[in-house]
Scaffold this motif. Structure first.
Motif, PDB file in Angstrom:
ATOM      1  N   ALA A  61       0.807  -1.227   0.000  1.00  0.00           N
ATOM      2  CA  ALA A  61       0.000   0.000   0.000  1.00  0.00           C
ATOM      3  C   ALA A  61       0.835   1.270   0.000  1.00  0.00           C
ATOM      4  O   ALA A  61       0.270   2.372  -0.067  1.00  0.00           O
ATOM      5  CB  ALA A  61      -0.926   0.006   1.213  1.00  0.00           C
ATOM      6  N   ILE A  62       2.144   1.172   0.061  1.00  0.00           N
ATOM      7  CA  ILE A  62       2.982   2.370   0.073  1.00  0.00           C
ATOM      8  C   ILE A  62       2.847   3.084  -1.273  1.00  0.00           C
ATOM      9  O   ILE A  62       3.056   2.478  -2.332  1.00  0.00           O
ATOM     10  CB  ILE A  62       4.444   2.001   0.365  1.00  0.00           C
ATOM     11  CG1 ILE A  62       4.559   1.422   1.776  1.00  0.00           C
ATOM     12  CG2 ILE A  62       5.355   3.203   0.204  1.00  0.00           C
ATOM     13  CD1 ILE A  62       5.962   1.020   2.166  1.00  0.00           C
ATOM     14  N   PRO A  63       2.506   4.368  -1.279  1.00  0.00           N
ATOM     15  CA  PRO A  63       2.173   5.043  -2.548  1.00  0.00           C
ATOM     16  C   PRO A  63       3.362   5.289  -3.468  1.00  0.00           C
ATOM     17  O   PRO A  63       3.241   5.179  -4.690  1.00  0.00           O
ATOM     18  CB  PRO A  63       1.537   6.363  -2.089  1.00  0.00           C
ATOM     19  CG  PRO A  63       2.092   6.595  -0.714  1.00  0.00           C
ATOM     20  CD  PRO A  63       2.306   5.247  -0.115  1.00  0.00           C
ATOM     21  N   HIS A  64       4.510   5.647  -2.899  1.00  0.00           N
ATOM     22  CA  HIS A  64       5.667   6.017  -3.720  1.00  0.00           C
ATOM     23  C   HIS A  64       6.667   4.862  -3.725  1.00  0.00           C
ATOM     24  O   HIS A  64       7.349   4.620  -2.730  1.00  0.00           O
ATOM     25  CB  HIS A  64       6.315   7.296  -3.202  1.00  0.00           C
ATOM     26  CG  HIS A  64       5.371   8.449  -3.090  1.00  0.00           C
ATOM     27  ND1 HIS A  64       4.862   9.119  -4.186  1.00  0.00           N
ATOM     28  CD2 HIS A  64       4.821   9.045  -2.000  1.00  0.00           C
ATOM     29  CE1 HIS A  64       4.062  10.078  -3.785  1.00  0.00           C
ATOM     30  NE2 HIS A  64       4.005  10.053  -2.466  1.00  0.00           N
ATOM     31  N   GLN A  65       6.755   4.155  -4.851  1.00  0.00           N
ATOM     32  CA  GLN A  65       7.670   3.038  -5.010  1.00  0.00           C
ATOM     33  C   GLN A  65       8.666   3.388  -6.108  1.00  0.00           C
ATOM     34  O   GLN A  65       8.298   3.599  -7.259  1.00  0.00           O
ATOM     35  CB  GLN A  65       6.898   1.760  -5.353  1.00  0.00           C
ATOM     36  CG  GLN A  65       5.867   1.391  -4.288  1.00  0.00           C
ATOM     37  CD  GLN A  65       5.162   0.083  -4.576  1.00  0.00           C
ATOM     38  OE1 GLN A  65       5.581  -0.695  -5.439  1.00  0.00           O
ATOM     39  NE2 GLN A  65       4.092  -0.199  -3.836  1.00  0.00           N
ATOM     40  N   ILE A  66       9.934   3.461  -5.723  1.00  0.00           N
ATOM     41  CA  ILE A  66      10.973   4.003  -6.593  1.00  0.00           C
ATOM     42  C   ILE A  66      11.995   2.917  -6.906  1.00  0.00           C
ATOM     43  O   ILE A  66      12.484   2.231  -6.010  1.00  0.00           O
ATOM     44  CB  ILE A  66      11.663   5.209  -5.920  1.00  0.00           C
ATOM     45  CG1 ILE A  66      10.616   6.264  -5.537  1.00  0.00           C
ATOM     46  CG2 ILE A  66      12.717   5.812  -6.837  1.00  0.00           C
ATOM     47  CD1 ILE A  66      11.178   7.402  -4.715  1.00  0.00           C
ATOM     48  N   ASN A  67      12.328   2.774  -8.201  1.00  0.00           N
ATOM     49  CA  ASN A  67      13.358   1.838  -8.652  1.00  0.00           C
ATOM     50  C   ASN A  67      14.699   2.554  -8.696  1.00  0.00           C
ATOM     51  O   ASN A  67      14.841   3.598  -9.346  1.00  0.00           O
ATOM     52  CB  ASN A  67      13.014   1.293 -10.040  1.00  0.00           C
ATOM     53  CG  ASN A  67      11.707   0.519 -10.048  1.00  0.00           C
ATOM     54  OD1 ASN A  67      11.257   0.035  -9.018  1.00  0.00           O
ATOM     55  ND2 ASN A  67      11.091   0.407 -11.216  1.00  0.00           N
TER      56      ASN A  67
END
Length: 235
Positions: A61-67
């Motif tokens: 549910a974490i909104p900001h997912q960064i690669n």
């Protein structure tokens, strides 16, 4: 040193498809991660390393997912993994799926990840177990220069020692996928032979403790009124 240098000459895999049976490894990791995605909370989740970006995290549910990685089309942030371009305590969850094998100094890399992780943040690590059938393959002259045998492998106890030095609480650890060529139907082997499993998964939380105790808390509380002796007073 010669063995380590030979590892570093070969670029780290940019996809699970570069491993023989790599999609099977990814499938097993995703299966074991499914119960944990709803437990993660916060604002920022970092998927560090090329193999981390291919793990499905849509249930989180974490909104900001960064690669984050050193190269790759799926990367949103291109950076040196030993010098991550994030401020201290800015990430709530860091995913390191087989990322320790892609860096020259794994412990230094873990310290850098610890720097950007918030207090009580989540750290997820997966890696190939050196005490497994894959580890035995590193001793065979014919295949030891191929993937995944050419990648550095670590025992689970070694990774746990690194996390212990950084004061992490191990919430969950498991070994699975005992037979590299199987991806289903080996649950009994995972239960009875976890020490020689090919894959290890560790989920930990960052815990912080003060280096010195607060002097104010150790100070003896003063009494508001001190008792007066009546021996020298006569009525």
């Amino acid at each position: 040193m010669k063995l380590l240098s030979s590892y570093l000459k070969m670029p780290a895999p940019s996809s699970w498809n570069e491993f023989p049976l790599g999609p099977n490894y990814r499938f097993e990791i995703q299966q074991h991660m499914q119960p944990w995605w709803p437990k993660f909370f916060g604002f920022y989740l970092l998927k560090i390393g090329a193999l981390s970006t291919e793990i499905d995290t849509r249930e989180c549910a974490i909104p900001h997912q960064i690669n984050v990685g050193e190269r790759g089309d799926q990367m949103q942030v291109i950076a040196d993994l030993n010098q991550l371009p994030f401020s201290e305590k800015s990430s709530d969850v860091c995913l390191l799926f087989h990322t320790l094998s892609a860096v020259e100094d794994p412990y230094r890399f873990l310290r850098e990840v610890d720097r950007i992780l918030v207090d009580d943040g989540w750290l997820v690590i997966s890696h190939f177990n050196s005490f497994s059938l894959l580890g035995i393959g590193k001793l065979l002259p014919v295949i030891k220069r191929r993937q995944p045998y050419v990648c550095p492998m670590f025992s689970r106890m070694r990774v746990l020692d690194w996390l212990g030095l950084l004061n992490y609480e191990i919430v969950h650890q498991i070994g699975f996928h005992v037979l590299p060529w199987h991806h289903r139907g080996e649950y009994s082997m995972n239960i009875h032979l976890p020490a020689i499993s090919c894959l290890s998964l560790i989920i930990a939380r960052k815990r912080t403790m003060p280096l010195s105790l607060d002097a104010l808390k150790l100070r003896t509380p003063k009494r508001c009124f001190s008792p007066v002796s009546t021996e020298n007073y006569k009525i």
